[in-house]
Design an enzyme around this catalytic site. Structure first.
Site, PDB file in Angstrom:
ATOM      1  N   ARG A   1      42.463  32.615  45.701  1.00 15.00           N
ATOM      2  CA  ARG A   1      41.872  32.446  47.015  1.00 15.00           C
ATOM      3  C   ARG A   1      41.988  30.996  47.501  1.00 15.00           C
ATOM      4  O   ARG A   1      41.898  30.063  46.717  1.00 15.00           O
ATOM      5  CB  ARG A   1      40.398  32.837  46.992  1.00 15.00           C
TER       6      ARG A   1
ATOM      7  N   LYS B   1      38.210  40.387  49.524  1.00 12.73           N
ATOM      8  CA  LYS B   1      37.030  39.524  49.584  1.00 12.73           C
ATOM      9  C   LYS B   1      36.507  39.400  51.014  1.00 12.73           C
ATOM     10  O   LYS B   1      35.304  39.179  51.226  1.00 12.73           O
ATOM     11  CB  LYS B   1      37.351  38.144  49.003  1.00 12.73           C
TER      12      LYS B   1
ATOM     13  N   HIS C   1      27.965  40.924  43.596  1.00 12.56           N
ATOM     14  CA  HIS C   1      29.245  40.621  42.965  1.00 12.56           C
ATOM     15  C   HIS C   1      29.094  40.974  41.481  1.00 12.56           C
ATOM     16  O   HIS C   1      28.719  40.144  40.662  1.00 12.56           O
ATOM     17  CB  HIS C   1      29.578  39.134  43.136  1.00 12.56           C
TER      18      HIS C   1
ATOM     19  N   SER D   1      34.307  34.907  37.888  1.00  7.95           N
ATOM     20  CA  SER D   1      35.622  35.231  37.345  1.00  7.95           C
ATOM     21  C   SER D   1      35.771  34.691  35.924  1.00  7.95           C
ATOM     22  O   SER D   1      35.430  33.542  35.640  1.00  7.95           O
ATOM     23  CB  SER D   1      36.703  34.621  38.248  1.00  7.95           C
TER      24      SER D   1
ATOM     25  N   LYS E   1      33.221  40.642  33.517  1.00  3.14           N
ATOM     26  CA  LYS E   1      32.723  41.756  34.331  1.00  3.14           C
ATOM     27  C   LYS E   1      33.585  43.002  34.182  1.00  3.14           C
ATOM     28  O   LYS E   1      33.091  44.093  33.943  1.00  3.14           O
ATOM     29  CB  LYS E   1      32.713  41.380  35.820  1.00  3.14           C
ATOM     30  N   THR E   2      34.898  42.817  34.367  1.00  5.29           N
ATOM     31  CA  THR E   2      35.814  43.966  34.310  1.00  5.29           C
ATOM     32  C   THR E   2      35.943  44.491  32.893  1.00  5.29           C
ATOM     33  O   THR E   2      35.874  45.696  32.647  1.00  5.29           O
ATOM     34  CB  THR E   2      37.189  43.570  34.878  1.00  5.29           C
TER      35      THR E   2
ATOM     36  N   ASP F   1      33.684  45.245  40.406  1.00  3.25           N
ATOM     37  CA  ASP F   1      33.571  43.952  41.062  1.00  3.25           C
ATOM     38  C   ASP F   1      32.517  43.847  42.156  1.00  3.25           C
ATOM     39  O   ASP F   1      31.825  42.843  42.244  1.00  3.25           O
ATOM     40  CB  ASP F   1      34.934  43.570  41.652  1.00  3.25           C
TER      41      ASP F   1
ATOM     42  N   ARG G   1      47.125  39.100  38.114  1.00  3.80           N
ATOM     43  CA  ARG G   1      46.171  40.172  38.415  1.00  3.80           C
ATOM     44  C   ARG G   1      46.842  41.537  38.464  1.00  3.80           C
ATOM     45  O   ARG G   1      48.036  41.654  38.711  1.00  3.80           O
ATOM     46  CB  ARG G   1      45.529  39.923  39.786  1.00  3.80           C
TER      47      ARG G   1
END
Length: 534
Positions: A57, A199, A218, A236, A240-241, A255, A321
């Protein structure tokens, strides 16, 4: 199959000579991307693309138009940077001129949000087929009957080849992400990083939902066999994933979610996972998606001859990604939603090696650590940098939170209290010393501790009070080396641990000063306390 637009672009004031290619399915979009030379197929069928200069980003190039709608509702500052309506008008004029000159455009009508009463209708206009495939994969795909009368509420125009003019458009560089909440229009130019689109939708929902009493988060989320939901907050790289993709639990999403009175619902219909150093052994469910047709892999290195993927090669990007439909993960929720949470887990990758692998939080402590949004960057990213660097991103997602953090923090605290939710802080970072000396927390230990927390057995353990942070830490947990539960005991130099812990406590206190006037005394008292001089 292509579904025509029920609401034409001309009705939105968008005129173009371009061929409009609407609502294509996955296979068709892959074919278009290949014909356009936008990517290549890997040996096992994933679409492999490169995003060029921007591999993440462009946070400093994002702006929100400051007008009567947003003047008093947006938390203006370093994260939410303003753009004047006049600059946006000039940018919009130039965007529409660029759109008018295109030969073809891909358009997708999609939903942001899986719970019907809280979702938003989003139209995305792309010049790249793979971008259209990406956003169609990541958002919620309407049924054919829903498309038949789809009228967009918000529109995103995404043109990587557009170059902004900082003087004319009031931006910083040739890259721009401009959000106009009054016109319900988002313009993205000068970057091929597809994550900007997803996003942007997250930001829309984060702005809209709090006014309805819905908590935007988030986080990842899953449901156990006992029917109890867990949500995992984290920045990040904190897990989380990885931690939500557990074969023994039903995945809601990885996410972005909303917490309403009746459900936790995914904002998306897909997942967007980090690929760097991915392995079948450590993350089998995610690894399997890289061998499926319909997955989009960004900046993953591929052998041109064999078409084999090399997930260890970071020469294109550290932030490589993969985007894939959520149904590629076994045991994912068909409705993309589940019951309201029983457990809230806040993930941090503590590169200082100070935080324990798990701690139990009171509601006040939960709000404190939620507003803090702590993780740490590792040393070695720049020449001469030898110490970890603390990162505080409020609500574990500051770049995507348009309103004041206290809006989200108070919503969370209310929902925790209302539902009797148990909260945990989990460190997936370092143990036995800071980064460079210690080791990464073993994922097997993290999973064992999480499983004990989620099945309720951890509540029966003996706990101690951490002298620095004041939260409860288990003393012993079956299947976990008790030594790692006490971080100080894992350090060879105990005085160095004390100094490092004191430094981290000071960083927490310094960061939280900005929120002290927006929280009650209980949350202020949840702050850590220095036991030794930093």
């Amino acid at each position: 199959m292509s579904t025509p637009l029920a609401y034409p672009l001309t009705s939105q004031g968008i005129e173009t000579k371009a061929e409009i290619i609407p609502n294509l399915e996955t296979a068709q979009l892959v074919e278009h991307a290949l014909r356009n030379g936008e990517g290549e197929l890997s040996r096992h069928g994933a679409l492999v693309v490169k995003t060029g200069q921007h591999t993440g980003r462009s946070a400093k190039d994002k702006f929100i138009v400051r007008d009567a709608e947003t003047e008093d509702s947006v938390w203006w500052g370093d994260v939410n940077v303003s753009m004047t309506p006049e600059h946006f008008a000039a940018l919009k004029e130039d965007f529409l001129s660029a759109v008018a000159a295109k030969e073809k455009l891909y358009v997708a009508d999609l939903f942001g949000g899986s719970q019907p009463e809280h979702r938003v209708k989003v139209r995305v206009i792309n010049e790249l087929a793979w971008h259209n495939l990406f956003i169609r994969t990541l958002l919620v795909r309407p049924t054919s009957s829903e498309l038949a009368d789809f009228t967009p509420e918000y529109t995103i125009i995404d043109l990587p080849t557009f170059r902004a003019d900082p003087e004319r458009h009031g931006c910083r560089t040739g890259t721009v992400i401009a959000v106009n909440l009054t016109e319900k229009l988002i313009l993205i130019g000068g970057t091929a990083y597809a994550g900007e689109m997803k996003k942007s939708v997250f930001g829309i929902l984060n702005y809209l939902l709090p006014t309805k009493g819905v908590m935007p988060m988030h986080c990842s989320a899953n449901v156990g066999q006992d029917g109890k939901t867990a949500v995992f907050f984290g920045l990040s790289g904190t897990g989380k994933t990885t931690l939500s993709a557990d074969a023994s639990r039903t995945l809601i999403g990885d996410d972005e979610h909303g917490w309403s009175d009746t459900a936790v619902f995914n904002f998306e219909g897909g997942c967007y996972a980090k690929m760097i150093k991915l392995s079948a052994e450590a993350e089998p469910e995610i690894y399997a998606t890289t061998r499926m047709f319909g997955t989009v892999l960004e900046n993953v290195v591929m052998d041109e001859e064999t078409r084999e993927l090399d997930f260890d090669d970071n020469s294109l990007a550290e932030n490589s990604r993969g985007a894939y439909p959520i149904e590629f993960i076994p045991n994912s929720s068909e409705e993309n939603l589940g019951p309201v949470p029983s457990n809230v887990i806040m993930l941090t990758a503590d590169a200082f090696g100070v935080l324990p692998p798990i701690a139990r939080l009171t509601p006040d402590q939960a709000m404190y650590y939620f507003l803090s949004g702590y993780t740490a960057k590792v040393a070695g990213t720049e020449i001469g940098v030898t110490e970890p660097e603390a990162t505080f991103s409020t609500c574990f997602g500051a770049p995507f939170m348009p309103r004041h953090p206290s809006v989200y923090g108070n919503l969370l605290k209310e929902r925790i209290a209302k539902g009797g939710v148990q909260c945990w802080l989990v460190n997936t970072g370092w143990t036995g010393g800071k980064y460079g000396t210690g080791n990464r927390m073993p994922i097997k230990a993290t999973r064992a501790l999480l499983n004990a927390a989620l099945d309720g057995s951890l509540n029966n353990a003996e706990f101690r009070i951490d002298p620095n942070f004041g939260f409860e830490v288990p003393v012993a947990v079956p299947g976990v080396d008790s030594a790692i539960l006490d971080p100080r005991s894992t350090w060879a130099d105990k005085e160095d641990f004390d100094r490092t812990a004191a430094k981290l406590v000071s960083l927490f206190i310094e960061n939280f000063a900005q929120f002290e006037g927006h929280v009650d005394e209980g949350v202020r008292q949840a702050a850590p306390h220095n036991t030794v001089a930093a």
